[in-house]
Write an enzyme that holds these catalytic residues in place. Structure first.
Site, PDB file in Angstrom:
ATOM      1  N   HIS A  74      -2.518 -16.557  -8.832  1.00 12.26           N
ATOM      2  CA  HIS A  74      -3.924 -16.155  -8.626  1.00 12.26           C
ATOM      3  C   HIS A  74      -4.497 -15.460  -9.878  1.00 12.26           C
ATOM      4  O   HIS A  74      -5.279 -14.518  -9.775  1.00 12.26           O
ATOM      5  CB  HIS A  74      -4.079 -15.222  -7.425  1.00 12.26           C
ATOM      6  CG  HIS A  74      -3.715 -15.855  -6.116  1.00 12.26           C
ATOM      7  ND1 HIS A  74      -4.632 -16.436  -5.279  1.00 12.26           N
ATOM      8  CD2 HIS A  74      -2.522 -16.001  -5.497  1.00 12.26           C
ATOM      9  CE1 HIS A  74      -4.022 -16.910  -4.202  1.00 12.26           C
ATOM     10  NE2 HIS A  74      -2.743 -16.658  -4.307  1.00 12.26           N
ATOM     11  N   ASN A 147      -6.500 -16.803   2.067  1.00  8.62           N
ATOM     12  CA  ASN A 147      -6.797 -18.011   1.304  1.00  8.62           C
ATOM     13  C   ASN A 147      -7.914 -18.800   1.982  1.00  8.62           C
ATOM     14  O   ASN A 147      -8.322 -18.459   3.090  1.00  8.62           O
ATOM     15  CB  ASN A 147      -5.555 -18.910   1.235  1.00  8.62           C
ATOM     16  CG  ASN A 147      -4.533 -18.439   0.197  1.00  8.62           C
ATOM     17  OD1 ASN A 147      -4.868 -17.700  -0.732  1.00  8.62           O
ATOM     18  ND2 ASN A 147      -3.297 -18.858   0.361  1.00  8.62           N
ATOM     19  N   HIS A 338      -3.096  -5.695  -1.507  1.00 12.23           N
ATOM     20  CA  HIS A 338      -1.758  -5.624  -0.903  1.00 12.23           C
ATOM     21  C   HIS A 338      -1.891  -5.776   0.609  1.00 12.23           C
ATOM     22  O   HIS A 338      -2.597  -4.966   1.238  1.00 12.23           O
ATOM     23  CB  HIS A 338      -1.147  -4.255  -1.246  1.00 12.23           C
ATOM     24  CG  HIS A 338       0.226  -4.055  -0.706  1.00 12.23           C
ATOM     25  ND1 HIS A 338       0.997  -5.076  -0.191  1.00 12.23           N
ATOM     26  CD2 HIS A 338       0.987  -2.942  -0.600  1.00 12.23           C
ATOM     27  CE1 HIS A 338       2.155  -4.592   0.201  1.00 12.23           C
ATOM     28  NE2 HIS A 338       2.173  -3.305  -0.026  1.00 12.23           N
ATOM     29  N   TYR A 361       3.654  -7.178  -3.404  1.00  8.60           N
ATOM     30  CA  TYR A 361       2.361  -6.839  -4.012  1.00  8.60           C
ATOM     31  C   TYR A 361       2.375  -5.536  -4.825  1.00  8.60           C
ATOM     32  O   TYR A 361       1.849  -5.485  -5.936  1.00  8.60           O
ATOM     33  CB  TYR A 361       1.246  -6.851  -2.958  1.00  8.60           C
ATOM     34  CG  TYR A 361       0.909  -8.272  -2.534  1.00  8.60           C
ATOM     35  CD1 TYR A 361       1.805  -9.007  -1.755  1.00  8.60           C
ATOM     36  CD2 TYR A 361      -0.256  -8.903  -2.934  1.00  8.60           C
ATOM     37  CE1 TYR A 361       1.535 -10.313  -1.386  1.00  8.60           C
ATOM     38  CE2 TYR A 361      -0.537 -10.215  -2.569  1.00  8.60           C
ATOM     39  CZ  TYR A 361       0.363 -10.915  -1.796  1.00  8.60           C
ATOM     40  OH  TYR A 361       0.100 -12.214  -1.448  1.00  8.60           O
TER      41      TYR A 361
END
Ligand code: HDD
Length: 711
Positions: A74, A147, A338, A361
């Protein structure tokens, strides 16, 4: 009002060094005013630079360290500020305050991203898009890191590095950038039947959105809601764009990657600057805890969605993006999400993908942002004041006062105190957990094809064709025939015709083989699980097809007006006013950037020339009325470019409106125009051309024409 204050507070923190005014003088980082920013300190006019030039050294040193590692996935992103408004309370299901007080507004920051490419890669790669939201709630930051596709490639986090290594550029030659069309990706996928459902999404046009504003957002993993009484519901999060879900054609995506690789970033930025704020309906699918096992799939399996026919999405809020970042690095790059940033009333499930994410994360932020104090970076700060005994570390900003940095203490008056539940103290759901210590996949995760079939069968005919062509494109780039053959074999578990059509084009036979998938438990009946007879409860789900999406608005659509000198000014202005009145943007494209004179003597300043942009950057084209204008467009130096515009727009099933007197161009453009009763091509002879043009634009593309035109 309160929200605006909160929002402004957030922005004020970011604004400290942003503006310029005449009284502001250039300084060093120590605040020393600089008298000469043109020359370094030298021993004589032509002599060597002196080591004592602390101004030069400070400037160069800072410059040398300007880059931080890009996100491992990402990396390419676009962000915006906004607000989440709750329209219907979810108090019956959760105690999270931002989801219970109707009318409440919570400031947010949303970062969209592609997954595979580097920070500088194209926006239009075929890829999943990240949809990560930070809600700055009064109970602390809540991050929903989702997503634009509701499922995932893998079921267990331990496979994530394998998946990402396979899709990233190959390690020997670092080729290809931001593309899944290569050997290692399909090698991995062809050996991972659990990825087939996600592959259907990835090969669909959802992977090449028209705009970040026209994508759905999903939380993907199942989460839990807990209400005041402690009652638990499973929850799936959904964001549905008010403009509908729309995509470009693959051929278009490839062209855009060359003409404007920042297409999505620019589109989002411009829409927000113009006040066309992107909006989504926020909804939830809720399943009482006791119904966990009522489905023909496992709610903990992230490769499955819950069909909306089985559990409808309840729309309860609106997400609006209304402010561009002031500084890309400070905000979009440094924002740190996160899935473990929770607020009371929301909790995790035991989804093994989510469980692994919870570790990853923070770890990745440490490497990327370089310090455990990344929560102090303005974009990451909670609007709720932070009190705890954590101290020091790289780049600490907070000046913690007093002697105590431990608890319990008496010297510091005992502060800070832990909060009781009634005071908003977070408590995890008390859940009975018992089991053998095992390293294996649950049998309930084994069906890998039912929902892949559900997705494929729910697509419209043009969508199916696009998906098939995407598979052909991608697999044609695979150099190893055995991998291509394995993939054709996998597709046969989803749809025989699809497998056959793809196989024919990639030069392999369809051999339906059970893959030695290591995730399938040794004692599972693979034959039964993979058999065609095992059909999902829901056979077709309307929500899975973009063809069923909103098509009644031209808001924020971009229309290119192709104009030559002598164009009919009043026709042009009338149409422009109408389109803009409905929220569209009109941009003038002329043979050059020189002002164009219309037949009424007025002058237009083109934004683009025929050679500086392409039709792929527009949703529709208007060929300006007027014989004189058309004459200029078909002059030898312009003809090829003007034709390119028209023929490409035609190929991508966009609406094209030929104004009166443009026959000379119309007659030499794609001859297929005249073979059909073409709904996308509008001429002045149409009954109500302007209305028909507007309705064709609102329809996005006339995709089914592709089938008719090719038949
Ligand atoms: Fe992830 C970033 C979404 C699985 C590890 N992920 C990241 C971002 C999004 C997602 C949108 C970008 C956030 C931003 O804009 O900064 N990831 C997902 C979804 C997943 C998922 C929807 C499946 C449901 N991710 C996943 C797994 C792992 C990671 C299984 C590792 C075990 N993801 C990361 C990461 C990243 C990340 C390495 C890279 C940058 C970052 O976190 O901040 O930790």
């Amino acid at each position: 009002m309160k929200n605006n204050l909160q929002n402004n507070k957030k922005l004020d923190q970011l604004d400290a060094h942003s503006t310029s005014n005449e009284n502001e003088k250039l300084t060093t980082n120590q605040g020393l005013k600089i008298n000469n920013n043109q020359d370094s300190l030298k021993a004589g006019d032509r002599g060597p630079t002196l080591l004592e030039d602390f101004i030069l050294r400070e400037k160069i040193t800072h410059f040398d360290h300007e880059r931080i590692p890009e996100r491992v996935v990402h990396a390419r992103g676009s962000g915006a500020h906004g607000v989440f408004k709750l329209n219907k309370s979810l108090a019956a299901y959760t105690k999270a305050k931002f989801l219970t007080e109707t009318g409440k507004e919570t400031p947010v920051f949303l970062r969209f991203s592609t997954v595979a490419g580097s920070k500088g890669s194209t926006d239009l790669a075929r890829d999943v898009r990240g949809f990560a939201i930070k809600f700055y709630t009064e109970e602390g930051n809540y991050d929903l890191v989702g997503n634009n596709m509701p499922v995932f490639f893998i079921q267990d986090a331990i496979k994530f590095p394998d998946l990402i290594h396979a899709v990233k550029p190959e390690p020997d030659n670092e080729i290809p950038q931001a593309a899944s069309a290569h050997d290692t990706f399909w090698d991995f996928i062809s050996l991972m039947p659990e990825s087939m459902h996600m592959i259907m999404w990835l090969m669909s046009d959802r992977a090449i959105p028209r705009s970040l504003r026209m994508m759905e957002g999903f939380g993907v993993n199942s989460f839990k809601f807990i209400n005041e009484e402690g009652k638990v519901h499973f929850v799936k999060f959904h964001f549905k764009p008010k403009l509908g879900v729309h995509s470009v054609a693959w051929d278009e995506a490839q062209r855009i990657s060359g003409v404007d690789p920042d297409f999505h970033k620019r589109d989002l930025w411009e829409a927000i600057e113009k006040g066309a704020f992107p909006e989504w309906d926020f909804g939830v699918q809720l399943i009482p805890e006791e119904d966990e096992h009522k489905f023909d799939f496992d709610l903990l399996d992230p490769s499955k969605l819950i069909p909306e026919e089985e559990v409808p999405v309840q729309i309860v809020g609106t997400l609006t993006l209304n402010k561009n970042p002031e500084n890309f690095f400070a905000e979009t790059e440094q924002v740190a999400f996160h899935p473990g940033h929770l607020v009371p009333g929301i909790d995790f499930t035991n989804d093994p993908l989510l469980q692994g994410r919870l570790f990853s994360y923070t770890d990745t932020q440490l490497s990327r942002l370089g310090s455990p104090n990344f929560h102090e970076i303005p974009i990451n700060r909670s609007i709720n004041t932070v009190h705890n005994n954590q101290r020091d570390g790289h780049m600490r900003q907070q000046i913690a006062k007093g002697k105590t940095s431990y608890e319990p203490n008496s010297i510091g008056g005992g502060c800070p105190f832990q909060a009781m539940m009634s005071e908003g103290g977070f408590t995890s759901q008390e859940e009975r957990v018992s089991g053998e210590k095992v390293r294996r996949r649950s049998q309930s995760f084994v069906d890998h094809y039912s929902q892949a079939k559900l997705f494929y069968n729910s697509q419209s005919e043009p969508e199916k064709l696009h998906l098939q062509n995407a598979l052909i494109f991608e697999l044609s780039k695979v150099t190893i025939p055995e991998i291509r053959e394995r993939m054709a074999g996998q597709l046969a578990f989803i749809d025989d015709l699809l497998a056959q059509k793809v196989a024919d084009k990639i030069g392999v036979k369809v051999k339906k083989l059970n893959q030695p998938n290591q995730s399938i438990p040794a004692d599972a009946n693979v034959e039964e699980l993979q058999s065609k007879e095992r059909e999902p409860k829901t056979k077709v789900s309307e929500a899975l097809s973009m063809a069923n999406t909103i098509k009644n608005t031209i808001k924020s659509r971009k229309i290119g007006f192709i104009v030559g000198n002598g164009a009919n000014g009043s026709a042009l202005n009338e149409l422009k006013t109408k389109l803009e009145g409905e929220g569209a943007t009109v941009e003038i494209i002329a043979p050059s950037l020189a002002p164009v004179k219309t037949d009424d003597g007025s002058s237009l300043t083109p934004k683009h020339s025929l050679t500086s942009i392409a039709s792929v950057c527009f949703d529709a084209l208007y060929i300006s009325a007027g014989e004189e204008s058309t004459k200029e467009l078909v002059e030898p130096q312009n003809k090829h470019h003007a034709l390119n515009f028209v023929n490409e727009a035609y190929k991508h099933c966009k609406a094209i409106y030929f104004g009166a007197g443009t026959e000379e161009l119309y007659n030499i453009s794609n001859p297929a125009f005249r073979k059909h009763e073409d709904r996308a091509i509008i001429t002045s002879e149409n009954k109500n051309p302007e209305k028909e043009f507007i309705s064709a634009i609102a329809g996005h593309r006339v995709w089914d024409l592709e089938l008719e035109r090719n038949s």
